[in-house]
Design an enzyme around this catalytic site. Structure first.
Site, PDB file in Angstrom:
ATOM      1  N   ASP A 185       0.866  -1.178   0.000  1.00  0.00           N
ATOM      2  CA  ASP A 185       0.000   0.000   0.000  1.00  0.00           C
ATOM      3  C   ASP A 185       0.905   1.232   0.000  1.00  0.00           C
ATOM      4  O   ASP A 185       2.058   1.137  -0.413  1.00  0.00           O
ATOM      5  CB  ASP A 185      -0.962  -0.067   1.197  1.00  0.00           C
ATOM      6  CG  ASP A 185      -2.248   0.716   0.942  1.00  0.00           C
ATOM      7  OD1 ASP A 185      -2.149   1.890   0.559  1.00  0.00           O
ATOM      8  OD2 ASP A 185      -3.346   0.167   1.115  1.00  0.00           O
ATOM      9  N   GLY A 239       4.910  -0.514  -4.085  1.00  0.00           N
ATOM     10  CA  GLY A 239       4.030   0.141  -3.122  1.00  0.00           C
ATOM     11  C   GLY A 239       3.118   1.089  -3.867  1.00  0.00           C
ATOM     12  O   GLY A 239       3.078   1.078  -5.105  1.00  0.00           O
ATOM     13  N   HIS A 240       2.381   1.900  -3.119  1.00  0.00           N
ATOM     14  CA  HIS A 240       1.457   2.840  -3.768  1.00  0.00           C
ATOM     15  C   HIS A 240       1.965   4.272  -3.710  1.00  0.00           C
ATOM     16  O   HIS A 240       1.207   5.206  -3.910  1.00  0.00           O
ATOM     17  CB  HIS A 240       0.055   2.728  -3.159  1.00  0.00           C
ATOM     18  CG  HIS A 240      -0.581   1.391  -3.400  1.00  0.00           C
ATOM     19  ND1 HIS A 240      -1.871   1.108  -3.018  1.00  0.00           N
ATOM     20  CD2 HIS A 240      -0.107   0.270  -3.984  1.00  0.00           C
ATOM     21  CE1 HIS A 240      -2.156  -0.153  -3.346  1.00  0.00           C
ATOM     22  NE2 HIS A 240      -1.098  -0.679  -3.930  1.00  0.00           N
ATOM     23  N   GLY A 241       3.236   4.450  -3.392  1.00  0.00           N
ATOM     24  CA  GLY A 241       3.810   5.780  -3.457  1.00  0.00           C
ATOM     25  C   GLY A 241       3.689   6.554  -2.157  1.00  0.00           C
ATOM     26  O   GLY A 241       3.445   5.993  -1.093  1.00  0.00           O
TER      27      GLY A 241
END
Ligand SMILES: *[C@@H]1O[C@H](CO)[C@@H](O)[C@H](O)[C@H]1NC(C)=O
Ligand SMILES: *[C@@H]1O[C@H](CO)[C@@H](O)[C@H](O)[C@H]1NC(C)=O
Ligand SMILES: *[C@@H]1O[C@H](CO)[C@@H](O)[C@H](O)[C@H]1NC(C)=O
Ligand SMILES: *[C@@H]1O[C@H](CO)[C@@H](O)[C@H](O)[C@H]1NC(C)=O
Ligand SMILES: *[C@@H]1O[C@H](CO)[C@@H](O)[C@H](O)[C@H]1NC(C)=O
Ligand SMILES: *[C@@H]1O[C@H](CO)[C@@H](O)[C@H](O)[C@H]1NC(C)=O
Ligand SMILES: *[C@@H]1O[C@H](CO)[C@@H](O)[C@H](O)[C@H]1NC(C)=O
Ligand SMILES: *[C@@H]1O[C@H](CO)[C@@H](O)[C@H](O)[C@H]1NC(C)=O
EC number: 3.2.1.15
Length: 412
Positions: free
Chosen positions: A213, A235-237
């Site tokens: 995430d 990941g989602h940054g």
């Protein structure tokens, strides 16, 4: 952290059938302030359960029984090792499922180790509704939570496979977290690396995060956040938000992310807000960032909707104002190198782009703008689609309507 007087630490060994658990956490507290209670409570697995009491039993470890002196002179931190969570989610039966290692109300605390904290998250991930849609959506523990803390230093350890979020700072003031590595698989659900909520003066630096995430997420009522030298991927940054879920109010102000490498992430630098919320995200800078194979390197989304049901358009929104993206370069994994999707009723104001170079392998990169106002300078590629000038918006005060009227533009 100058006035630290007393130090407390605990190190303890717990034997189980197939591994040795060694715990070593270092506490330093100011003798004039918070008085550290040298007890820690852990959920137990079957081996440690105190069978003479009910299922609510707790394993209580007193660090003083393990040789710690806590006199401010003795080094109580001789052992470094691994803290391993119970394997089975059932170990939390009767305990708060949001928590594993939980620090509440601590002041002048230093947590450092050199060891590893392992959340043993696999069984939790398997039962997540994001992993298998027929599972009910439930909570899982955050590996380490600091709640209501003041003057906190957290550094030098590895945090892996958390059940859900890895590390959270909530209602904290003056935090420095550094030299930490966080690892979980790309497909582990909701395993944010570091989550900051309702906190101010937080500094994160030299942190490596691979997770499923957001590497870093910053939510409601947080300010003066400094983030430096981060490596994130997968990941989602790095995200501001999500903000405004369930019509809530949130303010995030004064955030600087300076120096990051993001690779193979679902987003790069992002601000995400739900429709229906209120409050603002303001004075936020993302600069000196390298992207490699990032799906949405620059994204503002005021239509964020992470729910199984569609989200309806609403007039109320968390406003977005004074956001700068400077020196952001590298490769985009999708055509959407720059996406600025702002609200119809609360357009994004004072956006600023400077020296942006984002390309795809096949040259199809583009920018998308909706109700995005601001300026740019330097080379911007793909070319900026921000509407130049500053929008002057006037609140319609007559009714309960929260709509904003765009009736005047001031061009530079
Ligand atoms: C187990 O729990 C009982 C009742 O709460 C308590 O009296 C006893 O001291 C506990 N034993 C240990 C080893 O913690
Ligand atoms: C999803 O969960 C359901 C019910 O718990 C289970 O029957 C099914 O086998 C699971 N599917 C997968 C792919 O794990
Ligand atoms: C960073 O933390 C590791 C332990 O995880 C330690 O070995 C290393 O010395 C630390 N580096 C610095 C610069 O403090
Ligand atoms: C932020 O503060 C507002 C006003 O005090 C409060 O209503 C809201 O719940 C807070 N939001 C968060 C995420 O803490
Ligand atoms: C948010 O507000 C809108 C408009 O007032 C309302 O329709 C919606 O039901 C509210 N949502 C929640 C979760 O309260
Ligand atoms: C690019 O990132 C995606 C995940 O977003 C990954 O599946 C893919 O393998 C990556 N490509 C390369 C060349 O690393
Ligand atoms: C919501 O608003 C956006 C932006 O104006 C528009 O593109 C979209 O179609 C709207 N959605 C619905 C369901 O009306
Ligand atoms: C505004 O909304 C409140 C609550 O929804 C309502 O009680 C009030 O009468 C409304 N005022 C106007 C001017 O519509």
């Amino acid at each position: 952290m100058k006035n630290m007087r007393s130090s407390n630490a605990f190190s303890c060994y717990l034997k189980s059938s197939n591994f040795l658990v060694i715990i070593s956490i270092y506490f330093i507290s100011n003798a004039n302030g918070f008085k550290l209670n040298p007890l820690i409570q852990l959920p137990t697995n079957g081996i440690y359960r105190n069978t003479s009491s009910s299922s609510k039993s707790t394993l209580v470890l007193n660090i003083l029984h393990f040789g710690a002196k806590g006199d401010g002179f003795t080094d109580d931190t001789k052992v470094s090792g691994t803290i391993i969570a119970p394997l089975d989610p059932e170990s939390w039966d009767g305990f708060d499922v949001h928590k594993w290692l939980y620090f509440h109300g601590v002041k002048n605390l230093k947590v450092e180790g050199g060891g590893m904290i392992d959340g043993m998250g696999r069984k939790w991930w398997a039962r997540s509704c994001k992993t298998n849609h027929s599972n009910p959506c439930t909570h899982a523990p955050t590996a380490i939570t600091f709640h209501k803390c003041k003057n906190l230093k957290v550094r030098n350890f590895n945090l892996v496979y958390s059940q859900q979020m890895h590390m959270a700072f909530t209602n904290c003031i003056h935090v420095v977290a550094s030299n930490i590595s966080i690892i979980a698989p790309a497909d582990s659900p909701n395993t944010d690396g570091i989550h900051i909520s309702s906190s101010t003066h937080v500094e994160l630096k030299d942190i490596i995060i691979s997770t499923g995430d957001d590497c870093i997420s910053i939510v409601g009522n947080s300010s003066k956040i400094r983030i430096k030298d981060i490596i994130c991927g997968p990941g989602h940054g790095i995200s501001i938000g999500s903000l405004g879920k369930y019509n809530s109010s949130a303010a995030v102000v004064d955030v600087i992310v300076n120096g990051a490498i993001l690779f193979n992430t679902e987003n790069g630098v992002r601000i995400k807000t739900w429709q229906g919320g209120s409050g603002f995200a303001r004075k936020i800078t993302f600069q000196n960032i390298w992207m490699k194979n990032v799906s949405n390197p620059i994204i503002i989304d005021q239509y964020y909707c992470d729910s199984p049901l569609p989200c309806h358009n609403q007039t109320s929104a968390v406003s977005i104002d004074d956001i700068s993206f400077r020196g952001i370069k590298g490769t985009s994994a999708t055509d959407n190198a720059v996406v600025l999707k702002c609200s119809d009723s609360y357009p994004c104001k004072r956006l600023y782009l400077e020296n942006i170079q984002l390309t795809t392998l096949d040259g199809t990169e583009k920018s998308f703008c909706w109700e995005a106002y601001g300026t740019s300078s330097g080379l911007i590629y793909p070319p900026s689609c921000i509407s130049s000038g500053e929008i002057i918006i006037q609140h319609n005060m007559k009714s309960n309507s929260t709509s904003w009227k765009k009736n005047e533009y001031a061009f530079f």
